[in-house]
Scaffold this motif. Structure first.
Motif: not given
Length: 260
Positions: A23-24, A26-28, A30-31, A57-58, A61
């Protein structure tokens, strides 16, 4: 300077590491963030770089998860992104000490804020009149870049060597107030808990480490720069990159892991 660099850690019990890693990461991605994040049963340790909007944003989240709600980041700026890629790694410890009885997620070590430490150093003693001993918990290659000149520096090659160094030198600290420090707070927090375990009294960590000390009091009493674990090599007292390209220390140091 257009790149925001942050370092942060939080000791908190984590039991879903593989899922959390995906999850982490994927978020990184994406940003468009780059850096290193370590996850372990005892918590999270991160160094990230990107635009302020992406970093904010990260963090927003991440803090939705109640386990990370109290995570605080130290900031600095640079012209370039000082990481080549984005890594999220699973570890046994987010900072390796190999002392399983030390569990910071169960309770924080006593801390002293930068302004208070500056005052103690200005006046030559703590507020109760005790002599203050500074303990540098970093590795020798880091202290070579800069340190509090009066600090105890055991010239260790790894954080795991600190307990033996302390055991052989405990009388030095008798009757004194001890403040341990490191880059961002993570090592000095574990160090203080270990010192308490071996019976040392009046022991504190420097809240937020050297980076927070630079941020809040401008590095008074500090000599040199501060080693950081990325392609900047070091930052000065204004938290700006301080080493030229050919002087930078590769962030792929033999230790191979982030620290703070």
């Amino acid at each position: 300077m257009s790149t925001l660099n942050i370092s942060a850690y939080r000791f908190v019990s984590l039991d879903d590491l593989p899922t959390l890693r995906e999850r982490v990461l994927e978020r990184c991605h994406a940003l468009a963030l780059k850096g290193t994040i370590l996850l372990a049963p005892e918590g999270i340790n991160l160094f990230l770089a990107g635009s302020r909007e992406a970093i904010d944003s990260f963090l927003d989240w991440l803090r939705i998860d109640s386990r990370f709600a109290g995570l605080q980041a130290k900031e600095s700026l640079s012209d370039d992104v000082p990481f080549k890629r984005m890594r999220v790694r699973l570890k046994k410890e987010i900072i390796t000490l190999r002392k399983p009885t030390i569990r910071p997620e169960g309770g924080r070590a006593p801390a002293v804020d930068p302004a208070t430490l500056k005052r103690w150093l200005d006046q030559g003693h703590d507020d109760e009149g005790h002599d203050v001993v500074l303990l540098d918990t970093r590795n020798a290659y880091e202290t070579d870049v800069g340190m509090f000149p009066q600090a105890v520096d055991y010239r260790i090659a790894s954080f795991t060597e600190l307990p033996d160094a302390l055991a052989a030198d405990q009388t030095r600290y008798a009757g004194k107030t001890v403040v341990s420090y490191c880059t961002g707070g993570i090592r000095c927090e574990k160090a203080v808990l270990h010192m308490q375990d071996i019976g040392m009294q009046r022991v504190f960590q420097l809240e937020g480490g050297i980076l927070k000390y630079f941020e809040e009091v401008g590095g008074v009493h500090w000599q040199g720069d501060c080693f950081v674990f990325d392609e900047r090599g070091a930052v000065d007292k204004a938290l700006a990159p301080s080493l030229s390209a050919d002087e930078r220390i590769d962030n792929e140091h033999p230790s191979g892991s982030a620290a703070a």
